[in-house]
Design an enzyme around this catalytic site. Sequence first.
Site, mmCIF file in Angstrom:
data_model
loop_
_atom_site.group_PDB
_atom_site.id
_atom_site.type_symbol
_atom_site.label_atom_id
_atom_site.label_comp_id
_atom_site.label_asym_id
_atom_site.label_seq_id
_atom_site.Cartn_x
_atom_site.Cartn_y
_atom_site.Cartn_z
ATOM 1 N N GLU A 119 -6.603 -7.139 -0.788
ATOM 2 C CA GLU A 119 -7.025 -7.212 0.612
ATOM 3 C C GLU A 119 -8.432 -6.650 0.747
ATOM 4 O O GLU A 119 -8.760 -5.625 0.135
ATOM 5 C CB GLU A 119 -6.102 -6.398 1.529
ATOM 6 C CG GLU A 119 -4.684 -6.926 1.665
ATOM 7 C CD GLU A 119 -3.848 -6.069 2.616
ATOM 8 O OE1 GLU A 119 -4.456 -5.321 3.429
ATOM 9 O OE2 GLU A 119 -2.611 -6.131 2.535
ATOM 10 N N GLU B 246 0.808 -1.228 0.000
ATOM 11 C CA GLU B 246 0.000 0.000 0.000
ATOM 12 C C GLU B 246 0.837 1.272 0.000
ATOM 13 O O GLU B 246 0.282 2.372 0.059
ATOM 14 C CB GLU B 246 -0.908 0.026 1.244
ATOM 15 C CG GLU B 246 -1.889 -1.125 1.325
ATOM 16 C CD GLU B 246 -2.673 -1.141 2.626
ATOM 17 O OE1 GLU B 246 -3.710 -1.816 2.667
ATOM 18 O OE2 GLU B 246 -2.230 -0.477 3.595
#
Length: 463
Positions: free
Chosen positions: A323, A190
């Site tokens: 995710e 991320e």
Amino acid sequence: MQLKRIISVVTVGLMLCSTVNLTASAEEEMRDISTMELVRDMGIGINLGNTFEACPSWYEEDWIAKWSEGKPKNYETAWGSPEITKEMIEGIAKEGFGVLRIPVAWSNMMAHDGTYTINAEYDARVHEVVDWTLESGMYAIINIHWDGGWVNKFPDDKEESMKRYTHMWEQIADSFQEYDDYLMFESQNEELGWESIWNPWGDDTGKAESYALCNEINQAFVDTIRSSGGNNPKRHLLISGYNTGIDRTCDTLFKMPNDPANRMAVSVHYYSPAGFAILEEDADWGKAIPTWGSEQDYASLRSEMDMMKINFTDNGIPVIIGEYGCPTKNKEPESVQKFLSSVCEEAYKRGHCPVMWSTPGGHYDRETYKMTDQELQKKLFAIGGKEYSPRENTITSVQGDVNNDGEFNISDVVLFQKWLLGVSNTALVNWKNADLCEDDLLDVFDMIKMRKLLIKKSTLSVQ
């Protein structure tokens, strides 16, 4: 496999100079399949969270090494996971998951000498779990995860950070180059997006620069993998979106890399609304929400999944929701089940591959090898679950068979020799079969035993 080479190059060269010109091939077959087809074949997935990405922050002392033996198992268990076993991985496959995302902090056990050399023992342990994943019939995704947060230093020291990033991927690519297309590489997690350059909650100052850096890193990832050996020129790759945020990744400033193989998917994460999907209790930036399932919740979910479909899937770029998830503490159980199954369903029916985030004590029980909520398991399986179907002979266990073709012969000896000598683009498909001394090191003593084993085999065949 990048294991530690403890050798005398001269000794090995003299020992096997008569066979140095022989060659051996050990690549697994890559299918003629598009990335869109591959992502669809994955079905639904789950993460092996808080395991191989467990690590200290880049700016702090390595407390894991300080208070333990400093072995792979110590890092693997530092955030509460038991040591991963083959039974745990098989259990995930048996619950219907078709892909296991394995986040990795490759800087663990790395020497502090500026070379960014990945530790051989740590690499070997990741290999072992990847092997179990593939043997179970699942796909595997490995990445450079948060890794202590050193990626956040890109804006301040781009040259050194890029050196570290590309050198790490060179090593990972070389180590796994012989694996087939059931293994996917993901560029990052991320962290590709920097508030020190652009504040998303402010104006557009620095926005173009931050996106440009994200795009540059993703391009470096593709270039590094495509220029490596084995199956990597054709490997399917997963490109991290801008901070893996759906709205930010759908921004026109985000660009997919140029890829001569045209084998890429894009990864985003879904944790919305944050009050339900992230917070267990109130924080200074938001209030925890115990329930989910309002019309607004569903509308927001559908809107974001449609956004990915319109911007990527409809344009031939497959999407993996790398995710999605929510905590269970202070959450209504019915809402947890509703949220997880709804995200999975809305993603899957648009052609995306949803990969649930799960950590020790979370949605998959690593002690019982079952989903904690069996009603949820049934719902997920009905959406896109796969029947357990282990792959045959993925990794053989024939002593000396380093090219993993099911038998031991001169080709294995030559391949092992080349690997010990550090010949470029040389990898061992099954390093364990070369560890004849059973000391978790590959060195000249294993080579001596391998030669004796070959001589013995040749003698027996003549008799």
